[in-house]
Design a protein around this motif. Structure first.
Motif, PDB file in Angstrom:
ATOM      1  N   ASN A  69      60.300  21.150  39.853  1.00 42.19           N
ATOM      2  CA  ASN A  69      61.219  21.090  40.714  1.00 42.19           C
ATOM      3  C   ASN A  69      62.642  21.263  40.448  1.00 42.19           C
ATOM      4  O   ASN A  69      63.697  21.597  41.216  1.00 42.19           O
ATOM      5  N   LEU A  70      62.955  20.858  39.133  1.00 44.91           N
ATOM      6  CA  LEU A  70      64.369  20.988  38.591  1.00 44.91           C
ATOM      7  C   LEU A  70      64.836  22.081  38.063  1.00 44.91           C
ATOM      8  O   LEU A  70      65.860  22.553  38.367  1.00 44.91           O
ATOM      9  N   HIS A  71      64.043  22.514  37.092  1.00 44.73           N
ATOM     10  CA  HIS A  71      64.412  23.785  36.106  1.00 44.73           C
ATOM     11  C   HIS A  71      63.630  25.044  36.644  1.00 44.73           C
ATOM     12  O   HIS A  71      63.832  26.033  36.014  1.00 44.73           O
ATOM     13  N   GLY A  72      62.786  24.686  37.468  1.00 44.22           N
ATOM     14  CA  GLY A  72      61.563  26.019  37.456  1.00 44.22           C
ATOM     15  C   GLY A  72      60.569  25.962  36.340  1.00 44.22           C
ATOM     16  O   GLY A  72      60.674  25.203  35.478  1.00 44.22           O
ATOM     17  N   GLY A  73      59.386  26.815  36.455  1.00 40.39           N
ATOM     18  CA  GLY A  73      58.521  26.946  35.449  1.00 40.39           C
ATOM     19  C   GLY A  73      57.300  26.284  35.848  1.00 40.39           C
ATOM     20  O   GLY A  73      57.200  25.228  36.587  1.00 40.39           O
ATOM     21  N   LEU A  74      56.438  26.911  35.195  1.00 42.83           N
ATOM     22  CA  LEU A  74      54.897  26.150  35.355  1.00 42.83           C
ATOM     23  C   LEU A  74      54.387  25.551  34.050  1.00 42.83           C
ATOM     24  O   LEU A  74      54.804  25.576  32.995  1.00 42.83           O
ATOM     25  N   TYR A  75      53.694  24.297  34.241  1.00 45.17           N
ATOM     26  CA  TYR A  75      52.962  23.541  33.302  1.00 45.17           C
ATOM     27  C   TYR A  75      51.538  23.414  33.647  1.00 45.17           C
ATOM     28  O   TYR A  75      51.374  23.318  34.810  1.00 45.17           O
ATOM     29  N   VAL A  76      50.779  23.525  32.512  1.00 47.26           N
ATOM     30  CA  VAL A  76      49.314  23.675  32.746  1.00 47.26           C
ATOM     31  C   VAL A  76      48.403  22.567  31.978  1.00 47.26           C
ATOM     32  O   VAL A  76      49.098  22.276  30.965  1.00 47.26           O
ATOM     33  N   GLN A  77      47.664  22.221  32.538  1.00 51.27           N
ATOM     34  CA  GLN A  77      46.556  21.217  31.702  1.00 51.27           C
ATOM     35  C   GLN A  77      45.061  21.827  31.964  1.00 51.27           C
ATOM     36  O   GLN A  77      44.773  22.033  33.095  1.00 51.27           O
ATOM     37  N   ASN A  78      44.534  22.138  31.022  1.00 53.29           N
ATOM     38  CA  ASN A  78      43.090  22.667  30.779  1.00 53.29           C
ATOM     39  C   ASN A  78      42.529  22.456  29.634  1.00 53.29           C
ATOM     40  O   ASN A  78      43.051  21.657  28.722  1.00 53.29           O
ATOM     41  N   TYR A  80      51.467  21.914  28.863  1.00 45.82           N
ATOM     42  CA  TYR A  80      52.190  22.769  28.248  1.00 45.82           C
ATOM     43  C   TYR A  80      52.640  23.914  29.161  1.00 45.82           C
ATOM     44  O   TYR A  80      51.861  24.457  30.168  1.00 45.82           O
ATOM     45  N   ALA A  81      53.730  24.564  28.655  1.00 47.15           N
ATOM     46  CA  ALA A  81      54.541  25.478  29.523  1.00 47.15           C
ATOM     47  C   ALA A  81      53.768  26.935  29.483  1.00 47.15           C
ATOM     48  O   ALA A  81      53.376  27.105  28.434  1.00 47.15           O
ATOM     49  N   VAL A  82      53.726  27.400  30.408  1.00 52.10           N
ATOM     50  CA  VAL A  82      53.340  28.877  30.673  1.00 52.10           C
ATOM     51  C   VAL A  82      54.351  29.729  31.341  1.00 52.10           C
ATOM     52  O   VAL A  82      54.614  29.514  32.243  1.00 52.10           O
ATOM     53  N   PHE A  83      54.915  30.596  30.566  1.00 52.87           N
ATOM     54  CA  PHE A  83      55.565  31.703  30.923  1.00 52.87           C
ATOM     55  C   PHE A  83      55.106  32.896  31.506  1.00 52.87           C
ATOM     56  O   PHE A  83      54.485  33.593  30.498  1.00 52.87           O
ATOM     57  N   PRO A  84      54.322  33.332  32.744  1.00 56.33           N
ATOM     58  CA  PRO A  84      53.450  34.251  32.956  1.00 56.33           C
ATOM     59  C   PRO A  84      54.218  35.718  32.661  1.00 56.33           C
ATOM     60  O   PRO A  84      55.072  36.070  33.012  1.00 56.33           O
ATOM     61  N   VAL A  85      53.291  36.195  31.867  1.00 56.08           N
ATOM     62  CA  VAL A  85      53.471  37.811  31.292  1.00 56.08           C
ATOM     63  C   VAL A  85      52.593  38.430  31.558  1.00 56.08           C
ATOM     64  O   VAL A  85      51.367  38.384  30.820  1.00 56.08           O
ATOM     65  N   GLY A  86      52.416  39.501  32.362  1.00 59.58           N
ATOM     66  CA  GLY A  86      51.160  40.160  32.627  1.00 59.58           C
ATOM     67  C   GLY A  86      51.381  41.376  33.683  1.00 59.58           C
ATOM     68  O   GLY A  86      52.381  41.687  34.339  1.00 59.58           O
ATOM     69  N   TYR A  87      50.127  41.897  33.804  1.00 58.38           N
ATOM     70  CA  TYR A  87      50.115  43.176  34.920  1.00 58.38           C
ATOM     71  C   TYR A  87      49.112  43.045  36.001  1.00 58.38           C
ATOM     72  O   TYR A  87      48.315  42.087  35.891  1.00 58.38           O
ATOM     73  N   TYR A  88      49.155  43.986  36.896  1.00 60.09           N
ATOM     74  CA  TYR A  88      48.048  44.275  37.802  1.00 60.09           C
ATOM     75  C   TYR A  88      47.033  44.992  37.020  1.00 60.09           C
ATOM     76  O   TYR A  88      47.218  45.619  36.402  1.00 60.09           O
ATOM     77  N   ALA A  89      45.800  44.821  37.547  1.00 56.50           N
ATOM     78  CA  ALA A  89      44.683  45.554  37.337  1.00 56.50           C
ATOM     79  C   ALA A  89      43.788  45.862  38.285  1.00 56.50           C
ATOM     80  O   ALA A  89      43.499  45.044  39.214  1.00 56.50           O
ATOM     81  N   ASP A  90      43.170  47.079  38.232  1.00 56.81           N
ATOM     82  CA  ASP A  90      42.291  47.281  39.322  1.00 56.81           C
ATOM     83  C   ASP A  90      41.125  46.942  39.322  1.00 56.81           C
ATOM     84  O   ASP A  90      40.000  46.891  38.233  1.00 56.81           O
TER      85      ASP A  90
END
Length: 320
Positions: free
Chosen positions: A190-199, A208-218
């Motif tokens: 909520n301070l700088h934006g961005g997503l962090y994941v645990q899995n 760890y940080a995830v910067f989403p990069v991707g496309y739509y798929a049918d």
């Protein structure tokens, strides 16, 4: 009882629709005029005022103190080392409370500070006691997670600030969730934006940080009965880390063939390639949403729920 509750729900929906017609009518356009976001787009149609404009409040003549508090992250896990709050005490002419007996002339006026306390409203436990300069933002203050029992329901939090015997208050909610050993946990900064994941990719240790990069798929193309991973492997090899599989609107439930998506998603998990699970045809139906969430909520590479797709363009109603 359920019959009465359903009748009451229908009555409330009808009442809201009657009292607030803008929720169910396509702005000001005639019914036979195709629109997008309430605006005619065909060259054969005349332009019109679509309506629905924001009504901006009248600014205050005098400065206001806008005190807010929010968690640093949208969620904390019991395994995290500590929690933290973001405290803002900004000067605004739109939001906040009037400053009394304070000679505040400029944003850089020195020597004016706000004392505050942050407490858990459920048990009145004091979490933070400190002070910040007036018109400062992004102030971080840590608190012990041991003060909370992990649970799914949020905790109510209140900040109370004092300045020259004047009191300012604000509230927020705080999520302290049980630790994960399956699926994924995703939080927003909520301070700088961005997503962090645990899995499983980090063995559920830290984030760890995830910067989403991707496309739509049918969905009809990527999840057929004879699933092939060739294109998905090529996609991941190009450095893409997210995918949005658009559900097949032609299927009876406008969703996905479950067994095919399970097979496909198993490979997403193996690649640690995140899925933005798409419910664009179900977002107005709580039963269908619940069914789909129950099916996929524990996948290790679930990054987010993609609900409505451009509902403002279609002028989708909120009731069904």
């Amino acid at each position: 009882m359920s019959f009465k509750l359903e009748n009451m729900r229908q009555w409330l929906v009808a009442a809201v629709m009657l009292l607030t017609p803008n929720l169910v009518l396509a702005f000001n356009a005639p019914a036979d005029v195709p629109t997008w976001c309430g605006k005619p787009y065909m060259s054969t149609n005349q332009a019109l005022d679509p309506g629905g404009q924001f009504q901006f409040p009248t600014p205050s003549k005098d400065p206001l103190l806008y005190l807010t508090v929010q968690p640093r992250y949208t969620i904390f896990l019991e395994s995290d080392e500590a929690g933290s709050f973001i405290v803002d005490a900004s000067i605004s002419y739109t939001f906040g409370e009037p400053l009394q007996n304070v000679n505040y002339q400029s944003p850089n006026h020195p020597g004016v500070s706000l004392d505050f306390k942050i407490s858990n409203d459920e048990n009145r436990v004091l979490l933070v006691s400190n002070s910040i300069p007036v018109n400062s933002t992004g102030n971080l203050f840590s608190f012990p997670l041991s003060a909370f029992t992990p649970r799914l329901a949020p905790y109510p939090i209140t900040i109370r600030g004092t300045l020259n015997q004047q009191t300012f208050t604000s509230t927020t909610t705080l999520y302290i969730l049980p630790s994960r050993t399956y699926g994924s946990a995703v939080k927003i900064d909520n301070l700088h934006g961005g997503l962090y994941v645990q899995n499983p990719h980090n063995n559920y240790e830290g984030w760890y940080a995830v910067f989403p990069v991707g496309y739509y798929a049918d969905g009809g193309y990527v999840t057929p009965p004879n699933t092939s991973f060739t294109n998905l492997d090529t996609y991941a090899a190009q450095g893409f880390n997210t995918i949005n599989i658009v559900p097949d609107g032609g299927l009876p439930d406008q969703s996905y063939p479950v067994s095919s998506l399970q097979t496909y998603w198993d490979h997403l998990d193996a690649l640690n390639l995140f899925n933005l699970y798409d419910m664009r045809f179900a977002f107005q139906n709580s039963t269908r949403i619940s069914t789909q969430v129950a099916l996929w909520k524990d996948r290790p590479t679930l990054l987010s729920w993609y609900t409505a797709d451009e509902p403002d363009g279609y002028v989708s109603t909120l009731f069904r």
